[in-house]
Write a protein that holds these residues in place. Structure first.
Motif, PDB file in Angstrom:
ATOM      1  N   ASP A 137      19.473   0.381 -62.086  1.00 54.00           N
ATOM      2  CA  ASP A 137      19.040   0.270 -63.477  1.00 54.00           C
ATOM      3  C   ASP A 137      19.260   1.605 -64.196  1.00 54.00           C
ATOM      4  OD1 ASP A 137      16.943   1.940 -62.764  1.00 54.00           O
ATOM      5  OD2 ASP A 137      15.413   0.384 -62.870  1.00 54.00           O
ATOM      6  N   ARG A 138      18.871   1.677 -65.436  1.00 51.74           N
ATOM      7  CA  ARG A 138      19.104   2.879 -66.244  1.00 51.74           C
ATOM      8  C   ARG A 138      18.383   4.111 -65.716  1.00 51.74           C
ATOM      9  NH1 ARG A 138      18.847  -0.040 -72.119  1.00 51.74           N
ATOM     10  NH2 ARG A 138      20.901  -0.967 -71.938  1.00 51.74           N
ATOM     11  N   ASN A 139      17.325   3.884 -64.943  1.00 51.85           N
ATOM     12  CA  ASN A 139      16.565   4.997 -64.388  1.00 51.85           C
ATOM     13  C   ASN A 139      17.089   5.420 -63.024  1.00 51.85           C
ATOM     14  OD1 ASN A 139      14.778   4.994 -66.599  1.00 51.85           O
ATOM     15  ND2 ASN A 139      13.638   3.304 -65.687  1.00 51.85           N
ATOM     16  N   GLY A 140      18.139   4.753 -62.529  1.00 52.52           N
ATOM     17  CA  GLY A 140      18.704   5.080 -61.228  1.00 52.52           C
ATOM     18  C   GLY A 140      18.046   4.377 -60.065  1.00 52.52           C
ATOM     19  N   SER A 141      17.079   3.498 -60.345  1.00 52.43           N
ATOM     20  CA  SER A 141      16.416   2.742 -59.279  1.00 52.43           C
ATOM     21  C   SER A 141      17.310   1.589 -58.835  1.00 52.43           C
ATOM     22  CB  SER A 141      15.090   2.170 -59.779  1.00 52.43           C
ATOM     23  OG  SER A 141      14.224   3.206 -60.164  1.00 52.43           O
ATOM     24  N   THR A 142      17.315   1.323 -57.531  1.00 56.53           N
ATOM     25  CA  THR A 142      18.084   0.197 -56.997  1.00 56.53           C
ATOM     26  C   THR A 142      17.275  -1.075 -57.147  1.00 56.53           C
ATOM     27  OG1 THR A 142      19.181   1.619 -55.396  1.00 56.53           O
ATOM     28  CG2 THR A 142      19.208  -0.740 -54.940  1.00 56.53           C
ATOM     29  N   VAL A 143      17.893  -2.119 -57.713  1.00 59.21           N
ATOM     30  CA  VAL A 143      17.241  -3.400 -57.947  1.00 59.21           C
ATOM     31  C   VAL A 143      18.009  -4.476 -57.197  1.00 59.21           C
ATOM     32  CG1 VAL A 143      16.544  -5.069 -59.703  1.00 59.21           C
ATOM     33  CG2 VAL A 143      16.530  -2.634 -60.247  1.00 59.21           C
ATOM     34  N   THR A 144      17.298  -5.285 -56.403  1.00 58.22           N
ATOM     35  CA  THR A 144      17.907  -6.408 -55.704  1.00 58.22           C
ATOM     36  C   THR A 144      17.796  -7.650 -56.578  1.00 58.22           C
ATOM     37  OG1 THR A 144      17.250  -5.467 -53.585  1.00 58.22           O
ATOM     38  CG2 THR A 144      17.841  -7.779 -53.590  1.00 58.22           C
ATOM     39  N   VAL A 145      18.884  -8.411 -56.671  1.00 58.08           N
ATOM     40  CA  VAL A 145      18.898  -9.627 -57.486  1.00 58.08           C
ATOM     41  C   VAL A 145      18.266 -10.759 -56.690  1.00 58.08           C
ATOM     42  CG1 VAL A 145      20.392 -11.280 -58.658  1.00 58.08           C
ATOM     43  CG2 VAL A 145      20.957  -8.854 -58.710  1.00 58.08           C
ATOM     44  N   SER A 146      17.346 -11.484 -57.318  1.00 56.20           N
ATOM     45  CA  SER A 146      16.658 -12.586 -56.643  1.00 56.20           C
ATOM     46  C   SER A 146      17.502 -13.854 -56.693  1.00 56.20           C
ATOM     47  CB  SER A 146      15.307 -12.852 -57.300  1.00 56.20           C
ATOM     48  OG  SER A 146      15.460 -13.576 -58.496  1.00 56.20           O
ATOM     49  N   ASP A 147      16.997 -14.885 -56.037  1.00 55.40           N
ATOM     50  CA  ASP A 147      17.682 -16.179 -56.073  1.00 55.40           C
ATOM     51  C   ASP A 147      17.237 -17.008 -57.278  1.00 55.40           C
ATOM     52  OD1 ASP A 147      15.142 -16.805 -55.261  1.00 55.40           O
ATOM     53  OD2 ASP A 147      15.740 -17.901 -53.479  1.00 55.40           O
ATOM     54  N   ASP A 148      16.450 -16.422 -58.174  1.00 57.08           N
ATOM     55  CA  ASP A 148      16.031 -17.083 -59.417  1.00 57.08           C
ATOM     56  C   ASP A 148      17.126 -16.842 -60.466  1.00 57.08           C
ATOM     57  OD1 ASP A 148      14.681 -18.268 -61.524  1.00 57.08           O
ATOM     58  OD2 ASP A 148      13.332 -16.580 -61.835  1.00 57.08           O
ATOM     59  N   ILE A 149      18.057 -17.781 -60.545  1.00 57.20           N
ATOM     60  CA  ILE A 149      19.210 -17.656 -61.436  1.00 57.20           C
ATOM     61  C   ILE A 149      19.141 -18.763 -62.479  1.00 57.20           C
ATOM     62  CG2 ILE A 149      21.733 -17.806 -61.543  1.00 57.20           C
ATOM     63  CD1 ILE A 149      21.748 -16.773 -58.644  1.00 57.20           C
ATOM     64  N   ASN A 150      19.365 -18.397 -63.732  1.00 61.08           N
ATOM     65  CA  ASN A 150      19.371 -19.380 -64.813  1.00 61.08           C
ATOM     66  C   ASN A 150      20.749 -19.445 -65.447  1.00 61.08           C
ATOM     67  OD1 ASN A 150      16.537 -20.061 -64.830  1.00 61.08           O
ATOM     68  ND2 ASN A 150      16.188 -18.020 -65.624  1.00 61.08           N
TER      69      ASN A 150
END
Length: 52
Positions: free
Chosen positions: A26-39
């Motif tokens: 993200d913009r702050n440099g944190s790693t974000v995992t994408v969930s299986d909640d997809i729209n």
């Protein structure tokens, strides 16, 4: 930086092994995992990925 199109996303995903996890920074440099909640927003022509 340009937007990611579905064609490019398909090309990328087809080359990944099945046990890979999708993450982004993200913009702050944190790693974000994408969930299986997809729209899929058909009227907006969008695939929306949520954080895990």
């Amino acid at each position: 930086m340009s937007e990611l199109t579905i064609e490019v996303l398909k090309e990328i995903v087809e080359k990944l092994p099945n046990d890979f996890i999708v993450e982004f920074k993200d913009r702050n440099g944190s790693t974000v995992t994408v969930s299986d909640d997809i729209n899929v927003k058909i009227s907006e022509k969008k695939l929306v990925l949520r954080t895990y």
